[in-house]
Write a protein that holds these residues in place. Structure first.
Motif, PDB file in Angstrom:
ATOM      1  N   GLY A  45      99.655   5.642  38.755  1.00  0.00           N
ATOM      2  CA  GLY A  45      99.969   4.250  39.040  1.00  0.00           C
ATOM      3  C   GLY A  45     100.797   4.125  40.304  1.00  0.00           C
ATOM      4  O   GLY A  45     101.511   5.058  40.697  1.00  0.00           O
ATOM      5  N   LEU A  46     100.700   2.964  40.944  1.00  0.00           N
ATOM      6  CA  LEU A  46     101.448   2.679  42.164  1.00  0.00           C
ATOM      7  C   LEU A  46     102.494   1.631  41.824  1.00  0.00           C
ATOM      8  O   LEU A  46     102.187   0.439  41.719  1.00  0.00           O
ATOM      9  CB  LEU A  46     100.501   2.176  43.259  1.00  0.00           C
ATOM     10  CG  LEU A  46     101.097   2.013  44.653  1.00  0.00           C
ATOM     11  CD1 LEU A  46     101.615   3.350  45.172  1.00  0.00           C
ATOM     12  CD2 LEU A  46     100.049   1.443  45.600  1.00  0.00           C
ATOM     13  N   GLY A  47     103.733   2.066  41.614  1.00  0.00           N
ATOM     14  CA  GLY A  47     104.741   1.228  40.994  1.00  0.00           C
ATOM     15  C   GLY A  47     105.712   0.563  41.947  1.00  0.00           C
ATOM     16  O   GLY A  47     106.087   1.125  42.979  1.00  0.00           O
ATOM     17  N   ALA A  48     106.128  -0.646  41.561  1.00  0.00           N
ATOM     18  CA  ALA A  48     107.182  -1.367  42.277  1.00  0.00           C
ATOM     19  C   ALA A  48     107.855  -2.335  41.317  1.00  0.00           C
ATOM     20  O   ALA A  48     107.320  -2.661  40.259  1.00  0.00           O
ATOM     21  CB  ALA A  48     106.614  -2.116  43.485  1.00  0.00           C
ATOM     22  N   ASN A  49     109.028  -2.790  41.689  1.00  0.00           N
ATOM     23  CA  ASN A  49     109.813  -3.738  40.891  1.00  0.00           C
ATOM     24  C   ASN A  49     109.012  -5.017  40.640  1.00  0.00           C
ATOM     25  O   ASN A  49     108.733  -5.782  41.564  1.00  0.00           O
ATOM     26  CB  ASN A  49     111.112  -4.059  41.642  1.00  0.00           C
ATOM     27  CG  ASN A  49     111.981  -5.068  40.922  1.00  0.00           C
ATOM     28  OD1 ASN A  49     111.694  -5.514  39.813  1.00  0.00           O
ATOM     29  ND2 ASN A  49     113.081  -5.441  41.565  1.00  0.00           N
ATOM     30  N   ALA A  50     108.658  -5.251  39.388  1.00  0.00           N
ATOM     31  CA  ALA A  50     107.817  -6.410  39.050  1.00  0.00           C
ATOM     32  C   ALA A  50     108.550  -7.734  39.170  1.00  0.00           C
ATOM     33  O   ALA A  50     107.927  -8.794  39.107  1.00  0.00           O
ATOM     34  CB  ALA A  50     107.267  -6.250  37.626  1.00  0.00           C
ATOM     35  N   ARG A  51     109.868  -7.692  39.361  1.00  0.00           N
ATOM     36  CA  ARG A  51     110.640  -8.937  39.470  1.00  0.00           C
ATOM     37  C   ARG A  51     110.753  -9.443  40.911  1.00  0.00           C
ATOM     38  O   ARG A  51     111.137 -10.588  41.136  1.00  0.00           O
ATOM     39  CB  ARG A  51     112.052  -8.717  38.916  1.00  0.00           C
ATOM     40  CG  ARG A  51     112.102  -8.316  37.448  1.00  0.00           C
ATOM     41  CD  ARG A  51     113.534  -8.362  36.934  1.00  0.00           C
ATOM     42  NE  ARG A  51     113.689  -7.809  35.602  1.00  0.00           N
ATOM     43  CZ  ARG A  51     113.428  -8.467  34.478  1.00  0.00           C
ATOM     44  NH1 ARG A  51     112.974  -9.694  34.547  1.00  0.00           N
ATOM     45  NH2 ARG A  51     113.608  -7.892  33.303  1.00  0.00           N
ATOM     46  N   ASP A  52     110.406  -8.585  41.882  1.00  0.00           N
ATOM     47  CA  ASP A  52     110.689  -8.912  43.279  1.00  0.00           C
ATOM     48  C   ASP A  52     109.406  -9.122  44.084  1.00  0.00           C
ATOM     49  O   ASP A  52     108.527  -8.255  44.115  1.00  0.00           O
ATOM     50  CB  ASP A  52     111.510  -7.787  43.913  1.00  0.00           C
ATOM     51  CG  ASP A  52     111.987  -8.143  45.305  1.00  0.00           C
ATOM     52  OD1 ASP A  52     113.053  -8.778  45.418  1.00  0.00           O
ATOM     53  OD2 ASP A  52     111.274  -7.800  46.272  1.00  0.00           O
ATOM     54  N   ASN A  53     109.311 -10.268  44.748  1.00  0.00           N
ATOM     55  CA  ASN A  53     108.107 -10.592  45.516  1.00  0.00           C
ATOM     56  C   ASN A  53     107.832  -9.603  46.634  1.00  0.00           C
ATOM     57  O   ASN A  53     106.683  -9.190  46.842  1.00  0.00           O
ATOM     58  CB  ASN A  53     108.225 -12.007  46.115  1.00  0.00           C
ATOM     59  CG  ASN A  53     108.046 -13.098  45.081  1.00  0.00           C
ATOM     60  OD1 ASN A  53     107.264 -12.962  44.152  1.00  0.00           O
ATOM     61  ND2 ASN A  53     108.778 -14.196  45.245  1.00  0.00           N
ATOM     62  N   GLU A  54     108.869  -9.219  47.365  1.00  0.00           N
ATOM     63  CA  GLU A  54     108.668  -8.316  48.497  1.00  0.00           C
ATOM     64  C   GLU A  54     108.233  -6.929  48.028  1.00  0.00           C
ATOM     65  O   GLU A  54     107.397  -6.281  48.669  1.00  0.00           O
ATOM     66  CB  GLU A  54     109.951  -8.223  49.336  1.00  0.00           C
ATOM     67  CG  GLU A  54     110.257  -9.486  50.115  1.00  0.00           C
ATOM     68  CD  GLU A  54     109.115  -9.904  51.037  1.00  0.00           C
ATOM     69  OE1 GLU A  54     108.610  -9.030  51.767  1.00  0.00           O
ATOM     70  OE2 GLU A  54     108.725 -11.083  51.002  1.00  0.00           O
ATOM     71  N   ALA A  55     108.785  -6.478  46.914  1.00  0.00           N
ATOM     72  CA  ALA A  55     108.396  -5.175  46.380  1.00  0.00           C
ATOM     73  C   ALA A  55     106.931  -5.183  45.974  1.00  0.00           C
ATOM     74  O   ALA A  55     106.170  -4.246  46.291  1.00  0.00           O
ATOM     75  CB  ALA A  55     109.279  -4.825  45.178  1.00  0.00           C
ATOM     76  N   VAL A  56     106.510  -6.231  45.280  1.00  0.00           N
ATOM     77  CA  VAL A  56     105.120  -6.322  44.830  1.00  0.00           C
ATOM     78  C   VAL A  56     104.178  -6.458  46.017  1.00  0.00           C
ATOM     79  O   VAL A  56     103.076  -5.889  46.033  1.00  0.00           O
ATOM     80  CB  VAL A  56     104.949  -7.501  43.847  1.00  0.00           C
ATOM     81  CG1 VAL A  56     103.491  -7.668  43.457  1.00  0.00           C
ATOM     82  CG2 VAL A  56     105.808  -7.279  42.615  1.00  0.00           C
ATOM     83  N   LYS A  57     104.608  -7.184  47.031  1.00  0.00           N
ATOM     84  CA  LYS A  57     103.796  -7.340  48.239  1.00  0.00           C
ATOM     85  C   LYS A  57     103.482  -5.980  48.858  1.00  0.00           C
ATOM     86  O   LYS A  57     102.383  -5.770  49.398  1.00  0.00           O
ATOM     87  CB  LYS A  57     104.540  -8.227  49.240  1.00  0.00           C
ATOM     88  CG  LYS A  57     103.780  -8.507  50.520  1.00  0.00           C
ATOM     89  CD  LYS A  57     104.595  -9.392  51.458  1.00  0.00           C
ATOM     90  CE  LYS A  57     103.856  -9.618  52.778  1.00  0.00           C
ATOM     91  NZ  LYS A  57     104.687 -10.451  53.713  1.00  0.00           N
TER      92      LYS A  57
END
Length: 347
Positions: A43-55
């Motif tokens: 999986g390619l993970g990032a903070n699901a709460r943060d728009n910039e991280a998900v971007k």
């Protein structure tokens, strides 16, 4: 960007002690993108709460941003922080299949997640992976982690850290190498928000297994109708495709061989995707087995690895055998059909 690579023993008893996971979790807390193993694919993970991280996930993958993502959690307490309510039957499903390769659709809690995760939908897809490194990394980060497969969008999903490195080196902060994954195809996505549970994507938990627990479930009609827009993360666009043109062939070994012969005569480099039982019957430039037909779990586990092997061999055309659609075969045929763009040759 320099992509860090951490090799970590995936034994449960040791997962707590690795400083590499601390570093990876810290990067997630800094809204960086980190790839990690799950029991299905990387999986390619990032903070699901943060728009910039998900971007950053969408940018690294080259994935359209109107395609929702699955949120990965490490505990039911984490689940309560991102959804509004837990429908009755999902308690039973979580007790039976979590941690594991089952994703459930819930009504999201307003403001709890980045809108980019859900692509503007009122629902969110959530799962609790069973891989010890995935669980420990999510736990250490203290965050719900949005994580599609860790590959360039459209390519076969990665089942080794090497696959991830080949696709995303220089595009993400780091890769946790926990060895090859086991299930090999993505999680099953089940929507329980309506009166009848609907499988939006077949995967590592079969329809038959789910029905043993909660009774009849239906299949999303978009799975068999190319004109309908699918409602599941990871199913909206062509996926899982090798560079070579892939065609599914429903017919005898002799018929498949005739197709190979015709294309070889035209000067194409041709591959055949088959099983151990049938591998010796074909004469092509490359004949690769994904597993054993008598054990379809092995085909699921080896499918993406085999498709990526064909890429490494620079074949131009691939003919693949078809498989029964019962049990895990349903997920296998779904992925192969997506990889082939729906191309099916019948004898």
């Amino acid at each position: 960007m320099q992509t860090k690579l951490w090799t970590v023993d995936n034994y449960v008893d040791n997962a707590n002690s690795y400083p590499q996971l601390e570093e990876a979790a810290h990067l997630l807390q800094q809204n960086q993108v980190v790839a990690f193993p799950t029991e299905t694919v990387y999986g390619l993970g990032a903070n699901a709460r943060d728009n910039e991280a998900v971007k950053k996930i969408f940018e690294a993958k080259g994935r359209p941003s109107d395609n929702p993502l699955i949120v990965h959690i490490a505990s039911k307490e984490q689940l309560a922080s991102i959804i509004d309510e837990i429908p009755g039957m999902t308690h039973t499903l979580m007790d039976q299949f979590w941690p594991g390769p089952l994703t459930l659709i819930f009504k999201k809690k307003e403001g709890a997640l980045s809108d980019a995760v859900t692509a503007g939908l009122e629902t969110v897809a959530v799962r609790m992976p069973s891989h010890p490194l995935a669980l420990k990394l999510i736990e250490k980060s203290g965050l719900p982690i949005a994580a599609p497969s860790a590959n360039t969008s459209g390519k076969p999903s990665p089942t080794t850290a090497g696959h991830v490195y080949k696709d995303l080196n220089g595009k993400i902060a780091g890769i946790v190498d926990g060895g090859p994954t086991g299930v090999g195809v993505e999680s099953t996505v089940l929507d329980c928000t309506g009166p009848i549970p609907v499988i939006l994507r077949p995967g590592g938990v079969t329809k038959e297994q789910i029905e043993e627990v909660i009774g009849p479930v239906s299949l999303d009609t978009a799975l068999s109708d190319e004109k309908q827009a699918p409602r599941s993360p990871g199913m909206k666009y062509t996926h899982y495709a090798p560079r070579a043109e892939l065609s599914l062939v429903s017919g005898s070994r002799e018929f498949i061989q005739s197709l190979v012969n015709a294309k070889k005569a035209e000067g194409f480099r041709v591959g055949v995707l088959t099983t151990e039982e049938n591998q010796r019957y074909y004469d092509a430039d490359y004949v690769l087995s994904a597993g054993r037909r008598e054990q379809l779990e092995s085909v699921a586990s080896g499918l993406y690895f085999t498709l990526r092997q064909f890429d490494d061999l620079d074949v131009e055309l691939i003919f693949s055998e078809v498989f029964p659609v019962e049990g895990i075969g349903q997920a296998i045929m779904n992925r192969l059909s997506k990889a082939a763009g729906g191309r099916l040759i019948q004898e």
